[in-house]
Design an enzyme around this catalytic site. Structure first.
Site, mmCIF file in Angstrom:
data_model
loop_
_atom_site.group_PDB
_atom_site.id
_atom_site.type_symbol
_atom_site.label_atom_id
_atom_site.label_comp_id
_atom_site.label_asym_id
_atom_site.label_seq_id
_atom_site.Cartn_x
_atom_site.Cartn_y
_atom_site.Cartn_z
ATOM 1 N N HIS A 117 71.703 44.611 53.714
ATOM 2 C CA HIS A 117 71.625 44.646 52.252
ATOM 3 C C HIS A 117 70.195 44.924 51.822
ATOM 4 O O HIS A 117 69.242 44.452 52.428
ATOM 5 C CB HIS A 117 72.130 43.347 51.619
ATOM 6 C CG HIS A 117 71.530 42.108 52.184
ATOM 7 N ND1 HIS A 117 71.934 41.570 53.383
ATOM 8 C CD2 HIS A 117 70.547 41.306 51.734
ATOM 9 C CE1 HIS A 117 71.236 40.483 53.635
ATOM 10 N NE2 HIS A 117 70.375 40.303 52.663
ATOM 11 N N MET A 118 70.100 45.686 50.751
ATOM 12 C CA MET A 118 68.804 46.023 50.158
ATOM 13 C C MET A 118 68.689 45.305 48.818
ATOM 14 O O MET A 118 69.534 45.470 47.945
ATOM 15 C CB MET A 118 68.746 47.538 49.946
ATOM 16 C CG MET A 118 67.455 48.044 49.332
ATOM 17 S SD MET A 118 67.473 49.850 49.214
ATOM 18 C CE MET A 118 68.408 50.060 47.701
HETATM 19 P P1 5GP Z 1 68.751 37.687 52.670
HETATM 20 O O1 5GP Z 1 67.965 36.412 52.720
HETATM 21 O O2 5GP Z 1 69.814 37.734 53.752
HETATM 22 O O3 5GP Z 1 67.900 38.913 52.631
HETATM 23 O O4 5GP Z 1 69.474 37.705 51.265
HETATM 24 C C1 5GP Z 1 70.764 37.238 51.051
HETATM 25 C C2 5GP Z 1 70.973 37.202 49.559
HETATM 26 O O5 5GP Z 1 72.353 37.092 49.321
HETATM 27 C C3 5GP Z 1 70.289 36.024 48.860
HETATM 28 O O6 5GP Z 1 69.389 36.516 47.872
HETATM 29 C C4 5GP Z 1 71.451 35.251 48.251
HETATM 30 O O7 5GP Z 1 71.146 34.709 46.985
HETATM 31 C C5 5GP Z 1 72.547 36.292 48.188
HETATM 32 N N1 5GP Z 1 73.888 35.759 48.292
HETATM 33 C C6 5GP Z 1 74.334 34.880 49.233
HETATM 34 N N2 5GP Z 1 75.645 34.625 49.055
HETATM 35 C C7 5GP Z 1 76.038 35.380 47.998
HETATM 36 C C8 5GP Z 1 77.296 35.546 47.335
HETATM 37 O O8 5GP Z 1 78.323 34.966 47.691
HETATM 38 N N3 5GP Z 1 77.322 36.395 46.267
HETATM 39 C C9 5GP Z 1 76.220 37.060 45.851
HETATM 40 N N4 5GP Z 1 76.356 37.856 44.787
HETATM 41 N N5 5GP Z 1 75.017 36.936 46.447
HETATM 42 C C10 5GP Z 1 74.931 36.094 47.507
#
Ligand code: 5GP
Ligand code: ZN
Length: 116
Positions: free
Chosen positions: A99-100
């Site tokens: 994800h970006m």
């Molecule tokens: P990472 O730390 O992996 O780069 O970012 C993961 C992102 O996913 C976090 O900013 C978190 O808030 C978001 N996130 C986690 N679970 C969900 C979800 O169920 N729905 C949405 N819309 N965002 C999520």
């Protein structure tokens, strides 16, 4: 991948506030926004992280970047934005589906964000 959170958002079994979608990518609002604009852009196909990208995924990665400006402007960040792709353990990636992050808003985002 039915046990993958973002695959479940792609297939609609977990809801999300979608802001853009095409045949390759989906963009939706981050559930815990760090800035006034905080969008996640993901491939519809399951790719775990930038460390597992295949040569044939180049079109998907290109689409994610190519749509960033349009999504940012549409969401209220017309004067620029930041993109972040946390990758694997050292990058502190929490969700193991590529994800970006697009972060922005009316004001500068500041120094490197503390935790995204
Ligand atoms: P990472 O730390 O992996 O780069 O970012 C993961 C992102 O996913 C976090 O900013 C978190 O808030 C978001 N996130 C986690 N679970 C969900 C979800 O169920 N729905 C949405 N819309 N965002 C999520
Ligand atoms: Zn997935």
């Amino acid at each position: 991948m039915s046990d993958c959170l973002f695959c479940r958002i792609v297939d609609g079994t977990i809801p999300a506030q979608k802001v853009y979608e095409d045949e390759l990518v989906l963009a939706f609002k981050d559930i815990h926004p760090q800035r006034p604009v905080h969008i996640l852009v993901i491939p519809k196909k399951h790719i775990t992280s930038l460390s597992t990208v295949l040569p044939e995924d180049a079109d998907i990665l290109g689409r994610m970047l190519a749509k960033a400006h349009e999504i940012a402007v549409d969401q209220g960040s017309p004067d620029g934005f930041r993109v972040i792709i946390n990758t694997d353990r050292v990058g502190q990636q929490e969700v193991p589906h590529l994800h970006m992050h697009i972060v922005g808003g009316p004001d500068p985002v500041g120094p490197m964000l503390k935790r995204l």
